[in-house]
Each structure stands twice: as C-alpha cells, then as structure tokens.
Design a protein around this motif. Structure first.
Motif, PDB file in Angstrom:
ATOM      1  N   ASP A 179       2.134  11.330  13.924  1.00  0.00           N
ATOM      2  CA  ASP A 179       0.721  11.192  14.277  1.00  0.00           C
ATOM      3  C   ASP A 179      -0.023  11.007  12.958  1.00  0.00           C
ATOM      4  N   HIS A 180      -0.330   9.756  12.640  1.00  0.00           N
ATOM      5  CA  HIS A 180      -0.907   9.440  11.327  1.00  0.00           C
ATOM      6  C   HIS A 180      -2.266  10.105  11.109  1.00  0.00           C
ATOM      7  N   LEU A 181      -3.096  10.176  12.142  1.00  0.00           N
ATOM      8  CA  LEU A 181      -4.411  10.824  11.997  1.00  0.00           C
ATOM      9  C   LEU A 181      -4.253  12.320  11.733  1.00  0.00           C
ATOM     10  N   ALA A 182      -3.370  12.960  12.486  1.00  0.00           N
ATOM     11  CA  ALA A 182      -3.134  14.391  12.283  1.00  0.00           C
ATOM     12  C   ALA A 182      -2.548  14.638  10.894  1.00  0.00           C
ATOM     13  N   TYR A 183      -1.659  13.747  10.448  1.00  0.00           N
ATOM     14  CA  TYR A 183      -1.049  13.901   9.132  1.00  0.00           C
ATOM     15  C   TYR A 183      -2.111  13.805   8.035  1.00  0.00           C
ATOM     16  N   GLU A 184      -2.995  12.814   8.132  1.00  0.00           N
ATOM     17  CA  GLU A 184      -4.045  12.664   7.133  1.00  0.00           C
ATOM     18  C   GLU A 184      -4.987  13.868   7.130  1.00  0.00           C
ATOM     19  N   SER A 185      -5.283  14.402   8.331  1.00  0.00           N
ATOM     20  CA  SER A 185      -6.117  15.596   8.438  1.00  0.00           C
ATOM     21  C   SER A 185      -5.425  16.778   7.761  1.00  0.00           C
ATOM     22  N   PHE A 186      -4.133  16.932   8.040  1.00  0.00           N
ATOM     23  CA  PHE A 186      -3.342  17.994   7.415  1.00  0.00           C
ATOM     24  C   PHE A 186      -3.340  17.817   5.899  1.00  0.00           C
ATOM     25  N   LYS A 187      -3.121  16.597   5.462  1.00  0.00           N
ATOM     26  CA  LYS A 187      -3.034  16.322   4.036  1.00  0.00           C
ATOM     27  C   LYS A 187      -4.352  16.657   3.331  1.00  0.00           C
ATOM     28  N   THR A 188      -5.465  16.311   3.974  1.00  0.00           N
ATOM     29  CA  THR A 188      -6.776  16.628   3.401  1.00  0.00           C
ATOM     30  C   THR A 188      -6.989  18.132   3.355  1.00  0.00           C
ATOM     31  N   GLU A 189      -6.692  18.797   4.467  1.00  0.00           N
ATOM     32  CA  GLU A 189      -6.900  20.242   4.567  1.00  0.00           C
ATOM     33  C   GLU A 189      -6.015  21.012   3.590  1.00  0.00           C
ATOM     34  N   TYR A 190      -4.814  20.551   3.390  1.00  0.00           N
ATOM     35  CA  TYR A 190      -3.856  21.253   2.541  1.00  0.00           C
ATOM     36  C   TYR A 190      -3.592  20.515   1.234  1.00  0.00           C
ATOM     37  N   ASN A 191      -4.565  19.776   0.771  1.00  0.00           N
ATOM     38  CA  ASN A 191      -4.397  19.001  -0.452  1.00  0.00           C
ATOM     39  C   ASN A 191      -3.924  19.875  -1.613  1.00  0.00           C
ATOM     40  N   SER A 192      -4.445  21.081  -1.688  1.00  0.00           N
ATOM     41  CA  SER A 192      -4.021  21.962  -2.779  1.00  0.00           C
ATOM     42  C   SER A 192      -2.536  22.294  -2.652  1.00  0.00           C
ATOM     43  N   GLY A 193      -2.024  22.366  -1.427  1.00  0.00           N
ATOM     44  CA  GLY A 193      -0.588  22.577  -1.218  1.00  0.00           C
ATOM     45  C   GLY A 193       0.220  21.427  -1.798  1.00  0.00           C
ATOM     46  N   PHE A 194      -0.298  20.190  -1.623  1.00  0.00           N
ATOM     47  CA  PHE A 194       0.381  19.025  -2.189  1.00  0.00           C
ATOM     48  C   PHE A 194       0.323  19.044  -3.713  1.00  0.00           C
ATOM     49  N   ILE A 195      -0.786  19.550  -4.258  1.00  0.00           N
ATOM     50  CA  ILE A 195      -0.901  19.677  -5.714  1.00  0.00           C
ATOM     51  C   ILE A 195       0.124  20.693  -6.222  1.00  0.00           C
ATOM     52  N   ILE A 196       0.247  21.837  -5.535  1.00  0.00           N
ATOM     53  CA  ILE A 196       1.238  22.864  -5.905  1.00  0.00           C
ATOM     54  C   ILE A 196       2.640  22.266  -5.842  1.00  0.00           C
ATOM     55  N   LYS A 197       2.922  21.506  -4.773  1.00  0.00           N
ATOM     56  CA  LYS A 197       4.237  20.860  -4.630  1.00  0.00           C
ATOM     57  C   LYS A 197       4.508  19.955  -5.830  1.00  0.00           C
ATOM     58  N   SER A 198       3.510  19.183  -6.242  1.00  0.00           N
ATOM     59  CA  SER A 198       3.667  18.284  -7.387  1.00  0.00           C
ATOM     60  C   SER A 198       3.932  19.064  -8.670  1.00  0.00           C
ATOM     61  N   ILE A 199       3.253  20.199  -8.829  1.00  0.00           N
ATOM     62  CA  ILE A 199       3.478  21.043 -10.012  1.00  0.00           C
ATOM     63  C   ILE A 199       4.908  21.571 -10.005  1.00  0.00           C
ATOM     64  N   ILE A 200       5.367  22.052  -8.855  1.00  0.00           N
ATOM     65  CA  ILE A 200       6.744  22.558  -8.747  1.00  0.00           C
ATOM     66  C   ILE A 200       7.735  21.442  -9.060  1.00  0.00           C
ATOM     67  N   GLU A 201       7.505  20.244  -8.493  1.00  0.00           N
ATOM     68  CA  GLU A 201       8.386  19.106  -8.776  1.00  0.00           C
ATOM     69  C   GLU A 201       8.421  18.799 -10.268  1.00  0.00           C
ATOM     70  N   GLY A 202       7.246  18.840 -10.907  1.00  0.00           N
ATOM     71  CA  GLY A 202       7.176  18.586 -12.338  1.00  0.00           C
ATOM     72  C   GLY A 202       7.953  19.610 -13.146  1.00  0.00           C
ATOM     73  N   LEU A 203       7.819  20.884 -12.773  1.00  0.00           N
ATOM     74  CA  LEU A 203       8.565  21.945 -13.461  1.00  0.00           C
ATOM     75  C   LEU A 203      10.069  21.785 -13.259  1.00  0.00           C
ATOM     76  N   MET A 204      10.459  21.495 -12.025  1.00  0.00           N
ATOM     77  CA  MET A 204      11.887  21.421 -11.705  1.00  0.00           C
ATOM     78  C   MET A 204      12.553  20.186 -12.309  1.00  0.00           C
ATOM     79  N   LYS A 205      11.754  19.163 -12.590  1.00  0.00           N
ATOM     80  CA  LYS A 205      12.305  17.939 -13.174  1.00  0.00           C
ATOM     81  C   LYS A 205      12.932  18.225 -14.540  1.00  0.00           C
ATOM     82  N   TYR A 206      12.349  19.184 -15.267  1.00  0.00           N
ATOM     83  CA  TYR A 206      12.818  19.499 -16.618  1.00  0.00           C
ATOM     84  C   TYR A 206      13.571  20.827 -16.691  1.00  0.00           C
TER      85      TYR A 206
END
Length: 155
Positions: A83-110
């Motif tokens: 459900d693309h609309l629900a996904y975009e809503s989730f992504k907006t609402e939990y944007n900080s969660g996606f930022i945290i995920k990116s930080i974890i990915e960055g840490l784990m890369k090295y």
C-alpha cells in the motif's frame, strides 16, 4: 506483521533444529522431506516484490525444506500488495526511525563482523526490553526494526 516476519527470521529455535538434524541423519532424505510436506506452513506472498515470507507458523519447516533442497512444501499462501500511500505515511511519521537505521548501517559498514554481531546482540537485548521507557527510544526501536528487516531480507 512485518515485525513478526523479522522475529521469525532472527529467532530460530536451536532445540527444534537439533531435533530436525537428528531426524535427517537417521532417515532417508526423501522421508525427511515428505514429513515437512504433511502439514501446511503459512506464507505471505508480496506480489509486487515477488517475495515469499513465513507468516506465523512454519519457520522451521520452511528452513529445513530449503536446506535439504525440497522441491515443494505444503503451504497456505496469503497474497499481499504494498500500500504505497500507507507506506509513505509510515515513512513520514517514522522518518527519524529511518535516520536511525541509516546511522546503524553507517556504523556497521565499518565494523568487523565479530564486533557487529556483539553490538547487534546488545542492541537486540535493549530493543526487546520493554521496561526501558526513554521518551524517544521508540524511534530507536523503529530504526533497529527497520535495520533488522533490511538485513534479514538482504541476506
């Protein structure tokens, strides 16, 4: 639903796996595979991604069917669409969660693999401890869930 899929991927019961391995060693491969065809597993099929995942019951049977090269497995399949609309809503609402995920990915890369496993195990224990009531920790939990989902789907 997605969190349950990830938990199913992460938490494989080693006792049940040892029992299955014992049966595999003691009986012919065909007989072993036939046992796993007798009862239905529950799968969810993400049609737009062409991806199947265990949905509830059947994680171990599916794992052993894959490990032994079984050509088929009996399954009840639920078809799902993104459900693309629900996904975009989730992504907006939990944007900080996606930022945290990116930080974890960055840490784990090295991070070396041995240290990554230890760090993720510590994160997982903190993540699962619902007694922790830090105001913004829910955002961190979401970030960890997203990281685990992507890691599980990517492996």
């Amino acid at each position: 639903m997605i969190m349950q899929l990830v938990k199913d991927l992460i938490y494989i019961d080693s006792r049940r796996c040892r029992i299955a391995l014992k049966h595999l060693i003691e009986q012919p491969l065909r007989q072993f595979q036939d046992f796993y065809k007798k009862s239905l597993v529950r799968l969810i099929y993400f049609k737009d991604l062409d991806f199947y995942a265990v949905y509830g019951d059947g994680t171990h049977r599916t794992l052993w069917a894959k490990l032994t090269g079984s050509s088929t497995i009996s399954a009840e399949v639920i078809v799902a669409y993104k459900d693309h609309l629900a996904y975009e809503s989730f992504k907006t609402e939990y944007n900080s969660g996606f930022i945290i995920k990116s930080i974890i990915e960055g840490l784990m890369k090295y991070t070396p693999s041995k240290i990554e496993s230890s760090l993720l195990a510590a994160f997982r224990r903190i993540h699962e401890d619902k007694r922790i009531k830090i105001h913004d920790f829910e955002k961190i939990r979401v970030g960890l869930d997203l990281y685990y989902i992507e890691k599980a789907l990517g492996d």
